[in-house]
Design a protein around this motif. Structure first.
Motif, mmCIF file in Angstrom:
data_model
loop_
_atom_site.group_PDB
_atom_site.id
_atom_site.type_symbol
_atom_site.label_atom_id
_atom_site.label_comp_id
_atom_site.label_asym_id
_atom_site.label_seq_id
_atom_site.Cartn_x
_atom_site.Cartn_y
_atom_site.Cartn_z
ATOM 1 N N THR A 123 0.852 -1.187 0.000
ATOM 2 C CA THR A 123 0.000 0.000 0.000
ATOM 3 C C THR A 123 0.888 1.236 0.000
ATOM 4 O OG1 THR A 123 -1.720 -1.125 1.270
ATOM 5 C CG2 THR A 123 -1.781 1.277 1.250
ATOM 6 N N ASP A 124 0.584 2.191 -0.852
ATOM 7 C CA ASP A 124 1.352 3.434 -0.883
ATOM 8 C C ASP A 124 0.503 4.566 -0.316
ATOM 9 O OD1 ASP A 124 3.728 4.778 -1.354
ATOM 10 O OD2 ASP A 124 3.107 5.482 -3.317
ATOM 11 N N PHE A 125 1.039 5.222 0.696
ATOM 12 C CA PHE A 125 0.352 6.363 1.303
ATOM 13 C C PHE A 125 0.866 7.675 0.709
ATOM 14 C CE2 PHE A 125 -0.770 3.174 4.472
ATOM 15 C CZ PHE A 125 -2.069 3.539 4.790
ATOM 16 N N TYR A 126 0.407 8.770 1.281
ATOM 17 C CA TYR A 126 0.653 10.112 0.733
ATOM 18 C C TYR A 126 0.852 11.076 1.898
ATOM 19 C CZ TYR A 126 -0.201 13.647 -2.991
ATOM 20 O OH TYR A 126 -0.101 14.647 -3.929
ATOM 21 N N VAL A 127 1.775 10.679 2.837
ATOM 22 C CA VAL A 127 1.862 11.422 4.091
ATOM 23 C C VAL A 127 2.668 12.711 3.997
ATOM 24 C CG1 VAL A 127 1.717 9.243 5.354
ATOM 25 C CG2 VAL A 127 3.962 10.315 5.004
ATOM 26 N N GLY A 128 3.404 12.904 2.910
ATOM 27 C CA GLY A 128 4.240 14.088 2.781
ATOM 28 C C GLY A 128 3.435 15.327 2.433
ATOM 29 N N ILE A 129 3.134 16.153 3.417
ATOM 30 C CA ILE A 129 2.245 17.294 3.184
ATOM 31 C C ILE A 129 2.885 18.340 2.282
ATOM 32 C CG2 ILE A 129 2.958 18.496 5.302
ATOM 33 C CD1 ILE A 129 -0.021 19.443 5.473
ATOM 34 N N HIS A 130 4.193 18.520 2.366
ATOM 35 C CA HIS A 130 4.839 19.503 1.498
ATOM 36 C C HIS A 130 4.836 19.026 0.043
ATOM 37 C CE1 HIS A 130 5.996 21.554 5.131
ATOM 38 N NE2 HIS A 130 6.592 20.455 5.567
ATOM 39 N N TRP A 151 -7.652 15.060 7.104
ATOM 40 C CA TRP A 151 -8.521 14.238 7.948
ATOM 41 C C TRP A 151 -8.250 12.746 7.813
ATOM 42 C CZ3 TRP A 151 -11.265 16.470 11.628
ATOM 43 C CH2 TRP A 151 -11.585 17.825 11.506
ATOM 44 N N VAL A 152 -7.820 12.320 6.653
ATOM 45 C CA VAL A 152 -7.689 10.886 6.392
ATOM 46 C C VAL A 152 -6.330 10.613 5.742
ATOM 47 C CG1 VAL A 152 -8.906 11.128 4.175
ATOM 48 C CG2 VAL A 152 -8.697 8.895 5.212
ATOM 49 N N PRO A 153 -5.576 9.610 6.227
ATOM 50 C CA PRO A 153 -4.333 9.227 5.550
ATOM 51 C C PRO A 153 -4.640 8.641 4.164
ATOM 52 C CG PRO A 153 -4.358 8.422 7.810
ATOM 53 C CD PRO A 153 -5.752 8.885 7.496
ATOM 54 N N ILE A 154 -4.340 9.407 3.124
ATOM 55 C CA ILE A 154 -4.658 9.003 1.756
ATOM 56 C C ILE A 154 -3.705 7.900 1.299
ATOM 57 C CG2 ILE A 154 -4.864 9.796 -0.628
ATOM 58 C CD1 ILE A 154 -6.903 11.026 1.262
ATOM 59 N N GLY A 155 -4.235 6.881 0.617
ATOM 60 C CA GLY A 155 -3.392 5.810 0.111
ATOM 61 C C GLY A 155 -4.070 5.058 -1.014
ATOM 62 N N TYR A 156 -3.285 4.213 -1.680
ATOM 63 C CA TYR A 156 -3.839 3.332 -2.721
ATOM 64 C C TYR A 156 -3.070 2.019 -2.673
ATOM 65 C CZ TYR A 156 0.291 4.347 -5.559
ATOM 66 O OH TYR A 156 1.586 4.462 -6.003
ATOM 67 N N HIS A 157 -3.674 0.967 -3.171
ATOM 68 C CA HIS A 157 -3.034 -0.344 -3.175
ATOM 69 C C HIS A 157 -2.181 -0.497 -4.422
ATOM 70 C CE1 HIS A 157 -4.984 -1.759 0.400
ATOM 71 N NE2 HIS A 157 -6.152 -1.359 -0.056
ATOM 72 N N GLY A 158 -0.905 -0.852 -4.217
ATOM 73 C CA GLY A 158 0.044 -0.992 -5.309
ATOM 74 C C GLY A 158 0.224 -2.447 -5.722
ATOM 75 N N TYR A 241 -5.064 8.702 -14.106
ATOM 76 C CA TYR A 241 -5.369 8.639 -12.670
ATOM 77 C C TYR A 241 -6.805 8.984 -12.311
ATOM 78 C CZ TYR A 241 -5.399 13.676 -11.583
ATOM 79 O OH TYR A 241 -5.720 14.992 -11.489
ATOM 80 N N GLN A 242 -7.531 9.656 -13.156
ATOM 81 C CA GLN A 242 -8.943 9.916 -12.856
ATOM 82 C C GLN A 242 -9.800 8.867 -13.565
ATOM 83 O OE1 GLN A 242 -10.290 14.053 -12.757
ATOM 84 N NE2 GLN A 242 -8.207 14.683 -13.243
ATOM 85 N N PRO A 243 -10.791 8.254 -12.895
ATOM 86 C CA PRO A 243 -11.267 8.576 -11.556
ATOM 87 C C PRO A 243 -10.747 7.661 -10.435
ATOM 88 C CG PRO A 243 -12.860 7.195 -12.630
ATOM 89 C CD PRO A 243 -11.727 7.350 -13.602
ATOM 90 N N LEU A 244 -9.932 6.648 -10.753
ATOM 91 C CA LEU A 244 -9.598 5.655 -9.729
ATOM 92 C C LEU A 244 -8.163 5.726 -9.227
ATOM 93 C CD1 LEU A 244 -11.473 2.470 -11.031
ATOM 94 C CD2 LEU A 244 -12.158 4.052 -9.224
ATOM 95 N N GLY A 245 -7.371 6.660 -9.668
ATOM 96 C CA GLY A 245 -6.034 6.815 -9.123
ATOM 97 C C GLY A 245 -4.960 6.113 -9.928
#
Length: 429
Positions: A123-130, A151-158, A241-245
């Motif tokens: 799973t790949d997250f997206y925690v880097g706010i900058h 609000w939510v740790p964004i991620g997708y399954h790789g 990437y739209q609509p499913l990433g």
């Protein structure tokens, strides 16, 4: 979470393995990262621990009775700490077990290092706010962060099947690309191939399906951390990437360093988890007193770019970015585990969670070429005069990281290295 500093972290400890006592080495006695290796020509992977420039064969040293890394990763925290203590005592200067351990040592340069474990899911997250803010600004100048980000740790399954160990080359991917003014897309090699400076978080203890992991228990389910480069084809990504990433823009290759630095080794580098004023408080399932007190980890990271011309000239490459995990990440490791399982998802030993690109707030701290070059519009100039907007064939990216602070021994992660090859010739366009 409770502070886990013990005798194995003592900065005064020295090893009878002389190379481990070099102050600049990544793998001193206070580190003891786990990985897998094998001797030339044999099919079986063995469990090893890095010490200086050597590998300790755990089974040969009598520390385990098997060579199943995923089985070892499922151990309870107290069992992991006991194993760490036994390894530390055996490798420590003056150890009574030196003879047995010495027979189980082999030079890292004499063996093949593999993926540190079998990875079932990624799973790949997206925690880097900058990173999220800078990339969002390129596409949505007036609204760079979408409403859910804080609000939510964004991620997708790789895709776990294309994970590869450091030192492995990969082919430039093909994919559909559509120019803004084109009537239809075309199938071409990616022209906007990028790197991503990430950390890889390895799951240890599993959780049962349907049973969420509480914040207070989350890090008991984490074995450790490695370096991770999630190569990305930005032109393919922008079309698909739209609509499913992300899909084909991400799953062609991701590179992992061979050594997992355990959570126990990282204890001295804990920091309070703080957010800037004005950010919302996390929902209760993503919050705990322990996480606030010491949920962040200070990990210094850097990206090196070596072109083919540099390699031919014996040039090691240029550092093009530096950042710090604690400064870059909007979410902690415990929060990723708690969120990933809150819906009942079952994590298994060896599962890999990518952090997402870890960029700092400064221009020199950006962890991808997409950010460093503003989407390729402002190429960087390297020390030999070459310029890069995105990666070219023959380019090598090396990620490095370490933890260091006063009163503790420097702990490193080794390196995460990958080289871009031309598109596979058998692919039809």
């Amino acid at each position: 979470m409770t502070a886990g500093i013990d005798a194995t972290h003592d900065p005064a400890l020295c090893s009878w393995v002389d190379s481990a006592n070099d102050p600049s080495i990544d793998f001193p006695l206070q580190n003891l990262p786990f990985g897998r290796f094998r001797y030339g020509g044999e099919p079986q992977w063995r469990i090893g621990v890095a010490i200086g420039d050597q590998v300790l064969n755990l089974r040969q040293a009598g520390l385990v009775d098997h060579d199943d890394m995923n089985r070892l990763m499922q151990s309870e925290p107290r069992e992991r700490r006991a194993l760490r203590q036994a390894i530390s005592e055996g490798l420590c200067h003056g150890s009574a077990r030196r003879n047995a351990f010495e027979a189980a040592l082999v030079a890292q340069s004499a063996v093949e290092l593999g993926m540190p474990c079998e990875v079932g899911d990624y799973t790949d997250f997206y925690v880097g706010i900058h990173h999220a803010t800078e990339v969002g600004r390129q596409f949505r100048p007036d609204n760079p962060l979408l409403p859910n980000y804080k609000w939510v740790p964004i991620g997708y399954h790789g895709r776990a099947s294309t994970l590869q160990v450091s030192g492995t080359s990969f082919h430039r991917p093909m994919g559909q690309v559509k120019a803004v003014d084109a009537a239809q897309p075309v199938l071409v090699p990616s022209a906007r191939l990028d790197l991503e400076l990430e950390l890889g978080i390895f799951v240890g203890q599993p959780n049962a399906q349907g049973v969420p992991v509480r914040m207070e228990d989350a890090e008991q389910h984490v074995f450790g951390i490695a370096l991770f480069n999630d190569w990305s084809a930005r032109d393919i990504q922008s079309w698909e990437y739209q609509p499913l990433g992300p899909f084909l823009s991400k799953n062609f290759a991701s590179t992992v360093s061979p050594w997992i630095v355990t959570m126990e080794a990282l204890e001295p580098f804990r920091q309070p988890f703080l957010r800037q004023a004005g950010n919302p408080e996390p929902l209760p399932y993503l919050d705990s007193a322990g996480n606030r007190a010491r949920g962040a980890i200070g990990i210094q990271m850097e990206v090196v770019l070596q072109t083919a011309r540099m390699a031919q000239a014996g040039h090691a490459g240029d550092v093009i970015s530096r950042s710090n995990f604690a400064e870059a990440a909007y979410w902690t490791i415990a929060q990723l585990i708690a969120h990933h399982t809150v819906n009942g998802c079952a994590l298994r030993a060896g599962d890999l969670l990518g952090s997402g690109t870890l960029s700092g707030p400064g221009e020199e701290q950006r962890g991808s070429l997409l950010e460093l070059t503003t989407g390729g519009k402002n190429p960087i100039t390297l020390s030999n005069g070459e310029r890069r907007g995105f990666l070219e064939d023959g380019d090598t990216i090396v990620l490095r990281a370490y933890c260091d602070r006063e009163g503790a021994r420097r702990v490193g992660f080794g390196e995460c290295r990958g080289t871009v090859l031309p598109t596979f010739e058998g692919t039809g366009a």
